[in-house]
Write a protein that holds these residues in place. Structure first.
Motif, PDB file in Angstrom:
ATOM      1  N   GLY A 193       0.809  -1.209   0.000  1.00  0.00           N
ATOM      2  CA  GLY A 193       0.000   0.000   0.000  1.00  0.00           C
ATOM      3  C   GLY A 193       0.840   1.255   0.000  1.00  0.00           C
ATOM      4  N   ASN A 194       0.162   2.389   0.065  1.00  0.00           N
ATOM      5  CA  ASN A 194       0.845   3.677  -0.027  1.00  0.00           C
ATOM      6  C   ASN A 194       1.150   4.241   1.360  1.00  0.00           C
ATOM      7  OD1 ASN A 194      -1.632   4.552   0.931  1.00  0.00           O
ATOM      8  ND2 ASN A 194      -2.348   5.270  -1.073  1.00  0.00           N
ATOM      9  N   ALA A 195       1.476   5.536   1.376  1.00  0.00           N
ATOM     10  CA  ALA A 195       1.855   6.183   2.634  1.00  0.00           C
ATOM     11  C   ALA A 195       0.719   6.181   3.652  1.00  0.00           C
ATOM     12  CB  ALA A 195       2.304   7.622   2.357  1.00  0.00           C
ATOM     13  N   GLU A 196      -0.514   6.149   3.176  1.00  0.00           N
ATOM     14  CA  GLU A 196      -1.657   6.137   4.091  1.00  0.00           C
ATOM     15  C   GLU A 196      -1.664   4.848   4.922  1.00  0.00           C
ATOM     16  OE1 GLU A 196      -6.561   6.583   4.041  1.00  0.00           O
ATOM     17  OE2 GLU A 196      -5.428   6.449   2.154  1.00  0.00           O
ATOM     18  N   VAL A 197      -1.286   3.747   4.295  1.00  0.00           N
ATOM     19  CA  VAL A 197      -1.210   2.467   5.004  1.00  0.00           C
ATOM     20  C   VAL A 197      -0.115   2.517   6.059  1.00  0.00           C
ATOM     21  CG1 VAL A 197      -0.764  -0.008   4.759  1.00  0.00           C
ATOM     22  CG2 VAL A 197      -2.128   1.194   3.030  1.00  0.00           C
ATOM     23  N   ALA A 198       1.041   3.054   5.671  1.00  0.00           N
ATOM     24  CA  ALA A 198       2.153   3.169   6.621  1.00  0.00           C
ATOM     25  C   ALA A 198       1.778   4.045   7.807  1.00  0.00           C
ATOM     26  CB  ALA A 198       3.384   3.733   5.912  1.00  0.00           C
ATOM     27  N   GLU A 199       1.098   5.137   7.522  1.00  0.00           N
ATOM     28  CA  GLU A 199       0.695   6.055   8.590  1.00  0.00           C
ATOM     29  C   GLU A 199      -0.260   5.370   9.559  1.00  0.00           C
ATOM     30  OE1 GLU A 199      -1.324  10.509   9.151  1.00  0.00           O
ATOM     31  OE2 GLU A 199      -1.106   9.639   7.149  1.00  0.00           O
ATOM     32  N   TYR A 200      -1.194   4.595   9.031  1.00  0.00           N
ATOM     33  CA  TYR A 200      -2.136   3.881   9.888  1.00  0.00           C
ATOM     34  C   TYR A 200      -1.404   2.861  10.758  1.00  0.00           C
ATOM     35  CZ  TYR A 200      -5.930   0.799  11.356  1.00  0.00           C
ATOM     36  OH  TYR A 200      -6.797   0.040  12.108  1.00  0.00           O
ATOM     37  N   LEU A 201      -0.480   2.130  10.156  1.00  0.00           N
ATOM     38  CA  LEU A 201       0.269   1.117  10.894  1.00  0.00           C
ATOM     39  C   LEU A 201       1.053   1.727  12.059  1.00  0.00           C
ATOM     40  CD1 LEU A 201       1.538  -1.068   7.925  1.00  0.00           C
ATOM     41  CD2 LEU A 201       0.200  -1.918   9.861  1.00  0.00           C
ATOM     42  N   THR A 202       1.683   2.864  11.835  1.00  0.00           N
ATOM     43  CA  THR A 202       2.513   3.460  12.888  1.00  0.00           C
ATOM     44  C   THR A 202       1.689   3.948  14.080  1.00  0.00           C
ATOM     45  OG1 THR A 202       2.483   5.636  11.793  1.00  0.00           O
ATOM     46  CG2 THR A 202       4.326   4.167  11.280  1.00  0.00           C
ATOM     47  N   LYS A 203       0.394   4.076  13.894  1.00  0.00           N
ATOM     48  CA  LYS A 203      -0.463   4.515  15.004  1.00  0.00           C
ATOM     49  C   LYS A 203      -0.920   3.358  15.887  1.00  0.00           C
ATOM     50  CE  LYS A 203      -2.145   8.669  12.656  1.00  0.00           C
ATOM     51  NZ  LYS A 203      -3.320   9.366  12.073  1.00  0.00           N
ATOM     52  N   LEU A 204      -0.707   2.128  15.426  1.00  0.00           N
ATOM     53  CA  LEU A 204      -1.080   0.969  16.229  1.00  0.00           C
ATOM     54  C   LEU A 204      -0.070   0.771  17.365  1.00  0.00           C
ATOM     55  CD1 LEU A 204      -2.101  -1.545  13.408  1.00  0.00           C
ATOM     56  CD2 LEU A 204      -3.620  -0.229  14.900  1.00  0.00           C
ATOM     57  N   PRO A 205      -0.509   0.195  18.482  1.00  0.00           N
ATOM     58  CA  PRO A 205       0.374   0.070  19.649  1.00  0.00           C
ATOM     59  C   PRO A 205       1.372  -1.094  19.538  1.00  0.00           C
ATOM     60  CG  PRO A 205      -1.782  -0.797  20.174  1.00  0.00           C
ATOM     61  CD  PRO A 205      -1.899  -0.201  18.805  1.00  0.00           C
ATOM     62  N   PHE A 206       2.277  -0.995  18.561  1.00  0.00           N
ATOM     63  CA  PHE A 206       3.336  -1.995  18.435  1.00  0.00           C
ATOM     64  C   PHE A 206       4.290  -1.879  19.626  1.00  0.00           C
ATOM     65  CE2 PHE A 206       1.978  -1.790  14.003  1.00  0.00           C
ATOM     66  CZ  PHE A 206       2.057  -3.124  13.608  1.00  0.00           C
ATOM     67  N   ASN A 207       5.048  -2.956  19.846  1.00  0.00           N
ATOM     68  CA  ASN A 207       6.064  -2.928  20.899  1.00  0.00           C
ATOM     69  C   ASN A 207       7.390  -2.367  20.398  1.00  0.00           C
ATOM     70  OD1 ASN A 207       4.446  -5.867  21.504  1.00  0.00           O
ATOM     71  ND2 ASN A 207       4.517  -4.337  23.118  1.00  0.00           N
ATOM     72  N   HIS A 208       7.580  -2.391  19.080  1.00  0.00           N
ATOM     73  CA  HIS A 208       8.799  -1.824  18.502  1.00  0.00           C
ATOM     74  C   HIS A 208       8.542  -1.542  17.032  1.00  0.00           C
ATOM     75  CE1 HIS A 208      13.137  -1.000  18.501  1.00  0.00           C
ATOM     76  NE2 HIS A 208      13.170  -1.556  17.299  1.00  0.00           N
ATOM     77  N   ILE A 209       9.143  -0.469  16.526  1.00  0.00           N
ATOM     78  CA  ILE A 209       9.070  -0.144  15.099  1.00  0.00           C
ATOM     79  C   ILE A 209      10.483  -0.019  14.561  1.00  0.00           C
ATOM     80  CG2 ILE A 209       8.349   1.535  13.357  1.00  0.00           C
ATOM     81  CD1 ILE A 209       6.022   2.306  15.144  1.00  0.00           C
ATOM     82  N   PHE A 210      10.750  -0.728  13.464  1.00  0.00           N
ATOM     83  CA  PHE A 210      12.034  -0.642  12.776  1.00  0.00           C
ATOM     84  C   PHE A 210      11.776   0.040  11.434  1.00  0.00           C
ATOM     85  CE2 PHE A 210      16.387  -2.480  12.513  1.00  0.00           C
ATOM     86  CZ  PHE A 210      16.693  -2.127  11.207  1.00  0.00           C
ATOM     87  N   PHE A 211      12.316   1.245  11.267  1.00  0.00           N
ATOM     88  CA  PHE A 211      12.050   2.038  10.069  1.00  0.00           C
ATOM     89  C   PHE A 211      13.347   2.343   9.336  1.00  0.00           C
ATOM     90  CE2 PHE A 211      12.127   6.277   8.137  1.00  0.00           C
ATOM     91  CZ  PHE A 211      11.133   6.163   7.178  1.00  0.00           C
ATOM     92  N   THR A 212      13.350   2.159   8.032  1.00  0.00           N
ATOM     93  CA  THR A 212      14.474   2.556   7.189  1.00  0.00           C
ATOM     94  C   THR A 212      13.968   3.553   6.165  1.00  0.00           C
ATOM     95  OG1 THR A 212      15.458   0.351   7.439  1.00  0.00           O
ATOM     96  CG2 THR A 212      16.348   1.761   5.716  1.00  0.00           C
ATOM     97  N   GLY A 213      14.563   4.738   6.140  1.00  0.00           N
ATOM     98  CA  GLY A 213      14.119   5.763   5.198  1.00  0.00           C
ATOM     99  C   GLY A 213      14.796   7.086   5.478  1.00  0.00           C
ATOM    100  N   SER A 214      14.154   8.153   5.095  1.00  0.00           N
ATOM    101  CA  SER A 214      14.736   9.487   5.206  1.00  0.00           C
ATOM    102  C   SER A 214      14.570  10.040   6.623  1.00  0.00           C
ATOM    103  CB  SER A 214      14.062  10.446   4.220  1.00  0.00           C
ATOM    104  OG  SER A 214      12.706  10.659   4.591  1.00  0.00           O
ATOM    105  N   PRO A 215      15.430  10.982   7.034  1.00  0.00           N
ATOM    106  CA  PRO A 215      15.277  11.610   8.345  1.00  0.00           C
ATOM    107  C   PRO A 215      13.927  12.295   8.529  1.00  0.00           C
ATOM    108  CG  PRO A 215      17.472  12.030   7.493  1.00  0.00           C
ATOM    109  CD  PRO A 215      16.701  11.387   6.378  1.00  0.00           C
ATOM    110  N   SER A 216      13.403  12.916   7.470  1.00  0.00           N
ATOM    111  CA  SER A 216      12.126  13.625   7.598  1.00  0.00           C
ATOM    112  C   SER A 216      10.989  12.655   7.915  1.00  0.00           C
ATOM    113  CB  SER A 216      11.809  14.406   6.316  1.00  0.00           C
ATOM    114  OG  SER A 216      11.723  13.531   5.200  1.00  0.00           O
ATOM    115  N   LEU A 217      10.975  11.492   7.259  1.00  0.00           N
ATOM    116  CA  LEU A 217       9.948  10.492   7.560  1.00  0.00           C
ATOM    117  C   LEU A 217      10.228   9.801   8.892  1.00  0.00           C
ATOM    118  CD1 LEU A 217       9.314   8.852   4.058  1.00  0.00           C
ATOM    119  CD2 LEU A 217       7.877  10.489   5.282  1.00  0.00           C
ATOM    120  N   GLY A 218      11.503   9.665   9.220  1.00  0.00           N
ATOM    121  CA  GLY A 218      11.860   9.065  10.505  1.00  0.00           C
ATOM    122  C   GLY A 218      11.308   9.855  11.677  1.00  0.00           C
TER     123      GLY A 218
END
Length: 490
Positions: A193-218
């Motif tokens: 999916g697109n950025a909307e899917v990623a945004e929704y996922l990051t709002k869920l109460p995960f125990n850890h998030i591993f992100f690779t990308g730009s500083p602005s998105l980080g």
């Protein structure tokens, strides 16, 4: 195998489809997330042999799909098969073999001393899974930078949801197929999916998030994670400088810098971003560098089967704008500069006389453009590097150990490599990661295992008598004397 045949039939997981409403794909993600929450403790108590069996199955799957991985990456941005083998396949299989070999020792309790004031106790560290984790992977090395953190997460006993980049759809679709063959979705699942899917996922109460990308998105990922007090690993980027002094082996430096700069068409977070070269060897170095590029890609790189393309038109236009801005401000094209928008092709390009205020020197380039800046004294180089954000990597070519030590001691970076570049990424005994703007946390090998684990302290009172029992209320004069003696001598 044609990549088109690898498209998932599971419409609920293909969020690029216009036929799906927002509520439907959110519901699909939420159900999978809830299933993983329910199964996390069963998966977390898996034994060493069970985890190794999963990793071995993943290794067999990677090897079985080697040709399909090559084809997917060629269709996404014309990546050369040999380059796929080096930077995608080997990077994953090496990580897998290293983890399989060492996982038993990593999972063992780490016993630590107890202070004399706690005589009669034993203490150790137990690495437990963090739980349910999210991996958001980028497009530049879609397989490598998806499976590498996945390996660590599985080794640590976690459940995982993966969001791959939409910029490499063939790779994302193939990864989804491969993951489904190895893991049930209550343990590992992929959602495209697109950025909307990623945004929704990051709002869920995960125990850890591993992100690779730009500083602005980080920053956005970290902000969303903070709402759930979720720990993060951020592998970002920045402008990784390379410094060449007059004592360096210029021929080797030219070959190694050209290889690392134009690998993957420069779309690498640890690529040499710009070059500082000592003034008195600048001309000789540029001559050797141009010849090396010719040996790599021929006189017409556009026709080379080993030269990749820019991933999409947006990134092509961004890089074109950088070149146009620099040349209009007086930068000299020493090599390349040819572009073909229809092919998303930009030739290996070297620019000199580049303004330090230009976009090329202010933004991470992430493309096949190398600004070259001459220097006489190392102080001016250090001043420039120290005045900017810490890079993900810093490279120095020199046979003067004092010069090298000066660079190491007076700069800060995620990694420093001497007389080569980018190779540290493939050493699983080294931690990989940035600092501040270039990243938070470390990955690879044991460092990745610990990143996805909680180091839980365990203390056991095994002797019937505890010195702590002497220091409980009521606090008599005698007990106060014991407290004073403890503070003074222990």
């Amino acid at each position: 195998m044609r990549i088109n045949s690898l498209k998932s039939n599971d419409a609920m997981n293909d969020f690029s489809s216009s036929t799906l409403t927002s509520e439907l794909w959110k519901q699909s993600i939420k159900k999978t997330f809830e299933r993983q929450l329910q199964s996390q403790y069963d998966i977390g108590k898996s034994s060493v042999s069970e985890r190794i069996a999963k990793l071995e199955k993943l290794l067999k799957t990677i090897l079985a799909y080697q040709k399909s991985i090559q084809e997917a990456l060629y269709q996404d941005f014309r990546k050369a098969p040999a380059e796929v083998d080096i930077t995608e396949i080997y990077a994953i299989t090496g990580e897998l073999k290293h983890t399989i070999k060492h996982l038993k020792s990593w999972m063992k309790p780490q016993y630590v001393p107890s202070p004399i004031t706690q005589w009669g106790t034993s203490s150790y560290i137990h690495f437990e899974p963090k739980g349910v984790v999210l991996i958001i992977s980028p497009w530049n090395f879609p397989f490598n930078l998806t499976f590498a953190p996945l390996i660590s997460a599985i080794a640590a006993g976690n459940c995982v949801i993966i969001k791959p980049s939409e910029n490499t759809p063939n790779s994302a679709s193939l990864m989804k197929k491969m993951i489904a063959e190895v893991f049930p979705d209550n343990e590992v699942a992929i959602f495209e999916g697109n950025a909307e899917v990623a945004e929704y996922l990051t709002k869920l109460p995960f125990n850890h998030i591993f992100f690779t990308g730009s500083p602005s998105l980080g920053k956005k990922v970290m902000k969303a994670a903070a709402e759930n007090l979720c720990s993060v690993t951020l592998e970002l980027g920045g402008k990784s400088p390379v410094i060449v002094d007059e004592t360096a082996d210029l021929a080797k430096a030219a070959k190694r810098i050209a290889w690392a700069k134009f690998l993957n068409n420069g779309q690498i977070c640890i690529a040499p971003d710009y070059l500082y070269i000592q003034e008195n060897v600048k001309d000789e170095f540029l001559k050797l560098f141009k010849e090396q590029v010719r040996l790599f890609y021929g006189n017409t790189p556009e026709q080379s089967a080993d030269y990749n393309r820019i991933v999409n038109k947006n990134h092509f236009n961004r890089l074109k704008r950088y070149i146009d801005e620099a040349t209009s401000s007086g930068a000299v094209v020493e090599l390349g500069g040819e572009m073909d928008e229809s092919q998303r092709f930009i030739s290996p390009t070297v620019l000199s006389n580049v303004s330090l205020e230009s976009s090329l020197m202010q933004e991470e380039i992430f493309g096949p453009i190398l600004p070259v800046i001459s220097f006489q004294l190392i102080g001016e180089v250090l001043q420039h590097i120290q005045a900017h954000e810490k890079p993900l990597a810093l490279y120095v070519f020199s046979n003067n150990q004092r010069f090298v030590n000066t660079i190491i001691n007076q700069t800060r970076a995620g990694a420093t490599v001497v007389n080569h570049n980018t190779l540290h990424f493939l050493n699983n005994n080294l931690p990989f990661g940035g600092s501040n703007n270039s990243g938070i946390g470390k990955s690879h090998g044991r460092y990745g295992f610990e990143e996805f684990s909680n180091a839980k302290a365990i203390l056991k009172q095994w002797f019937p008598f505890s010195s702590g029992d002497l220091l409980t209320p009521p606090y008599t004069d005698f007990k106060q004397k014991l407290i004073n003696l403890t503070i003074k001598y222990f």
